[in-house]
Design a protein around this motif. Sequence first.
Motif, mmCIF file in Angstrom:
data_model
loop_
_atom_site.group_PDB
_atom_site.id
_atom_site.type_symbol
_atom_site.label_atom_id
_atom_site.label_comp_id
_atom_site.label_asym_id
_atom_site.label_seq_id
_atom_site.Cartn_x
_atom_site.Cartn_y
_atom_site.Cartn_z
ATOM 1 N N GLY A 16 0.838 -1.203 0.000
ATOM 2 C CA GLY A 16 0.000 0.000 0.000
ATOM 3 C C GLY A 16 0.866 1.243 0.000
ATOM 4 N N ASN A 17 0.696 2.076 -1.037
ATOM 5 C CA ASN A 17 1.476 3.315 -1.149
ATOM 6 C C ASN A 17 0.577 4.489 -0.784
ATOM 7 O OD1 ASN A 17 3.114 5.441 -1.842
ATOM 8 N ND2 ASN A 17 2.949 5.135 -4.055
ATOM 9 N N TRP A 18 0.812 5.048 0.398
ATOM 10 C CA TRP A 18 -0.052 6.140 0.862
ATOM 11 C C TRP A 18 0.295 7.486 0.219
ATOM 12 C CZ3 TRP A 18 -1.005 5.600 6.897
ATOM 13 C CH2 TRP A 18 -1.811 4.474 7.110
ATOM 14 N N LYS A 19 1.388 7.541 -0.510
ATOM 15 C CA LYS A 19 1.826 8.803 -1.134
ATOM 16 C C LYS A 19 1.840 9.919 -0.081
ATOM 17 C CE LYS A 19 0.017 7.087 -5.472
ATOM 18 N NZ LYS A 19 -0.240 7.364 -6.858
ATOM 19 N N SER A 20 1.503 11.164 -0.481
ATOM 20 C CA SER A 20 1.569 12.284 0.466
ATOM 21 C C SER A 20 0.201 12.484 1.105
ATOM 22 C CB SER A 20 2.041 13.550 -0.265
ATOM 23 O OG SER A 20 2.268 14.583 0.658
ATOM 24 N N GLY A 71 12.092 5.086 -7.217
ATOM 25 C CA GLY A 71 11.848 5.361 -8.638
ATOM 26 C C GLY A 71 10.386 5.365 -9.033
ATOM 27 N N HIS A 72 9.506 5.707 -8.098
ATOM 28 C CA HIS A 72 8.090 5.831 -8.472
ATOM 29 C C HIS A 72 7.962 6.870 -9.592
ATOM 30 C CE1 HIS A 72 3.802 6.618 -8.233
ATOM 31 N NE2 HIS A 72 3.685 5.479 -7.563
ATOM 32 N N SER A 73 7.025 6.668 -10.490
ATOM 33 C CA SER A 73 6.913 7.582 -11.643
ATOM 34 C C SER A 73 6.628 9.017 -11.205
ATOM 35 C CB SER A 73 5.834 7.100 -12.608
ATOM 36 O OG SER A 73 4.588 7.119 -11.964
ATOM 37 N N TYR A 76 5.739 -3.171 -11.726
ATOM 38 C CA TYR A 76 5.421 -2.695 -13.082
ATOM 39 C C TYR A 76 4.202 -1.785 -12.971
ATOM 40 C CZ TYR A 76 3.137 -2.542 -17.581
ATOM 41 O OH TYR A 76 2.487 -2.083 -18.705
ATOM 42 N N GLU A 77 4.407 -0.502 -13.313
ATOM 43 C CA GLU A 77 3.337 0.484 -13.184
ATOM 44 C C GLU A 77 3.231 1.307 -14.469
ATOM 45 O OE1 GLU A 77 2.587 1.080 -8.697
ATOM 46 O OE2 GLU A 77 3.690 2.772 -9.475
ATOM 47 N N PRO A 78 2.351 0.919 -15.396
ATOM 48 C CA PRO A 78 2.214 1.704 -16.627
ATOM 49 C C PRO A 78 1.664 3.098 -16.315
ATOM 50 C CG PRO A 78 0.533 -0.025 -16.526
ATOM 51 C CD PRO A 78 1.424 -0.218 -15.331
ATOM 52 N N ILE A 132 -1.752 4.782 -13.506
ATOM 53 C CA ILE A 132 -1.530 5.270 -12.138
ATOM 54 C C ILE A 132 -2.513 6.393 -11.803
ATOM 55 C CG2 ILE A 132 0.132 6.288 -10.537
ATOM 56 C CD1 ILE A 132 2.334 4.967 -12.231
ATOM 57 N N GLY A 133 -3.348 6.138 -10.811
ATOM 58 C CA GLY A 133 -4.292 7.149 -10.320
ATOM 59 C C GLY A 133 -5.377 7.517 -11.320
ATOM 60 N N SER A 134 -5.550 6.745 -12.376
ATOM 61 C CA SER A 134 -6.482 7.115 -13.443
ATOM 62 C C SER A 134 -7.813 6.386 -13.365
ATOM 63 C CB SER A 134 -5.842 6.808 -14.801
ATOM 64 O OG SER A 134 -5.662 5.403 -14.922
ATOM 65 N N GLY A 146 1.111 -2.394 -10.404
ATOM 66 C CA GLY A 146 0.480 -1.218 -9.801
ATOM 67 C C GLY A 146 -0.176 -0.350 -10.855
ATOM 68 N N GLY A 147 -1.338 0.208 -10.508
ATOM 69 C CA GLY A 147 -2.061 1.094 -11.422
ATOM 70 C C GLY A 147 -3.550 0.853 -11.304
ATOM 71 N N SER A 148 -4.211 1.674 -10.444
ATOM 72 C CA SER A 148 -5.667 1.594 -10.270
ATOM 73 C C SER A 148 -6.145 0.213 -9.828
ATOM 74 C CB SER A 148 -6.375 2.041 -11.563
ATOM 75 O OG SER A 148 -6.027 3.378 -11.867
ATOM 76 N N VAL A 149 -5.393 -0.395 -8.911
ATOM 77 C CA VAL A 149 -5.807 -1.679 -8.335
ATOM 78 C C VAL A 149 -6.906 -1.412 -7.298
ATOM 79 C CG1 VAL A 149 -5.080 -3.603 -6.847
ATOM 80 C CG2 VAL A 149 -3.585 -2.814 -8.713
ATOM 81 N N VAL A 163 0.513 -6.890 -5.863
ATOM 82 C CA VAL A 163 -0.014 -5.609 -6.364
ATOM 83 C C VAL A 163 0.481 -4.447 -5.505
ATOM 84 C CG1 VAL A 163 -2.116 -6.475 -7.466
ATOM 85 C CG2 VAL A 163 -2.117 -6.027 -5.001
ATOM 86 N N LEU A 164 0.416 -3.253 -6.098
ATOM 87 C CA LEU A 164 0.803 -2.037 -5.377
ATOM 88 C C LEU A 164 -0.339 -1.020 -5.513
ATOM 89 C CD1 LEU A 164 4.326 -0.364 -5.583
ATOM 90 C CD2 LEU A 164 2.247 0.943 -5.217
ATOM 91 N N PRO A 165 -1.328 -1.098 -4.616
ATOM 92 C CA PRO A 165 -2.405 -0.116 -4.684
ATOM 93 C C PRO A 165 -2.014 1.200 -4.016
ATOM 94 C CG PRO A 165 -2.953 -1.855 -3.109
ATOM 95 C CD PRO A 165 -1.568 -2.128 -3.594
ATOM 96 N N GLY A 166 -2.326 2.323 -4.676
ATOM 97 C CA GLY A 166 -2.095 3.638 -4.083
ATOM 98 C C GLY A 166 -3.364 4.098 -3.405
ATOM 99 N N LYS A 167 -4.234 4.774 -4.180
ATOM 100 C CA LYS A 167 -5.477 5.350 -3.647
ATOM 101 C C LYS A 167 -6.272 4.338 -2.813
ATOM 102 C CE LYS A 167 -9.218 8.264 -5.309
ATOM 103 N NZ LYS A 167 -10.449 7.596 -5.697
ATOM 104 N N ALA A 168 -6.396 3.127 -3.310
ATOM 105 C CA ALA A 168 -7.235 2.132 -2.634
ATOM 106 C C ALA A 168 -6.675 1.706 -1.271
ATOM 107 C CB ALA A 168 -7.418 0.908 -3.536
HETATM 108 C C1 PEP Z 1 0.788 3.872 -7.014
HETATM 109 O O1 PEP Z 1 0.709 4.374 -5.903
HETATM 110 O O2 PEP Z 1 1.873 3.562 -7.498
HETATM 111 C C2 PEP Z 1 -0.442 3.645 -7.772
HETATM 112 C C3 PEP Z 1 -0.428 2.769 -8.742
HETATM 113 O O3 PEP Z 1 -1.549 4.361 -7.418
HETATM 114 P P1 PEP Z 1 -3.086 4.033 -7.755
HETATM 115 O O4 PEP Z 1 -3.367 2.663 -7.218
HETATM 116 O O5 PEP Z 1 -3.851 5.103 -7.058
HETATM 117 O O6 PEP Z 1 -3.244 4.048 -9.248
#
Ligand code: PEP
Length: 220
Positions: A8-12, A95-97, A146-148, A152-154, A181-184, A201-206
């Motif tokens: 889980g990537n909580w970002k900022s 190296g997050h995008s 792998y995060e296209p 990401i966040g779309s 990772g990418g909108s999981v 998986v690498l979920p951000g928002k979720a």
């Molecule tokens: C991320 O945090 O790298 C990511 C993929 O975010 P999200 O799940 O919100 O698309």
Amino acid sequence: MKKILIVGNWKSNKTEIETNEWFQRFTIYDLRFTNKEIIICPPFTLLSNLKSSILNHKSFIKLGAQDISPFDEGAYTGEVNGKQIKEFADYVIIGHSERRRYFGESEDIIVKKIEMAQKYELTPIVCVSDIKQAENYTRYTLIIAYEPLFAIGSGNPDTPENANEMAKKIKEIIDAPVIYGGSVTSQNVKSFTQMPSIDGVLPGKASLDANEFASIIEKA
Ligand code: PEP
């Protein structure tokens, strides 16, 4: 049974109060799966808080940072180094995008960060959006995410078939687990984790919502 990583990537995002609320909600769920490794990557300011909660509740959650200084300790204002991170975490996203895009991180810097992570026995979770980037990391022990970029966040994830194909290609050049990772979400997570070359998986928002993150873990 393959090991599934859920990062889980909580970002900022999140304050201490919000983190305590998240943790309280999350711990209601009984999510001890022997084949699932759960890693939360909060902002640096919340690592200490989460470490205490994890210890107090004997939680299975592991911690990761979202970045690491390319330098060791010293006169590098604003940086958090590997030795400091290791007090709290066992993993670090590199190296997050969003770091490549908004903070101009070059391949050179990313490689320095990977080397710092290795020096302090932090497992790097290195994000790539294509195979060319992955070619730069073949000599390291790490996890590849792998995060296209379009995903990401779309709200527009890659197809499981395409993500699996990319994971397979990456594994042909690097001997590493590859996660997607990418909108999981809890709705689509299984479609990725059931793919033979995808190790998690690498979920951000979720991951910001404790109920949704728990549901991702259950369904993965
Ligand atoms: C991320 O945090 O790298 C990511 C993929 O975010 P999200 O799940 O919100 O698309």
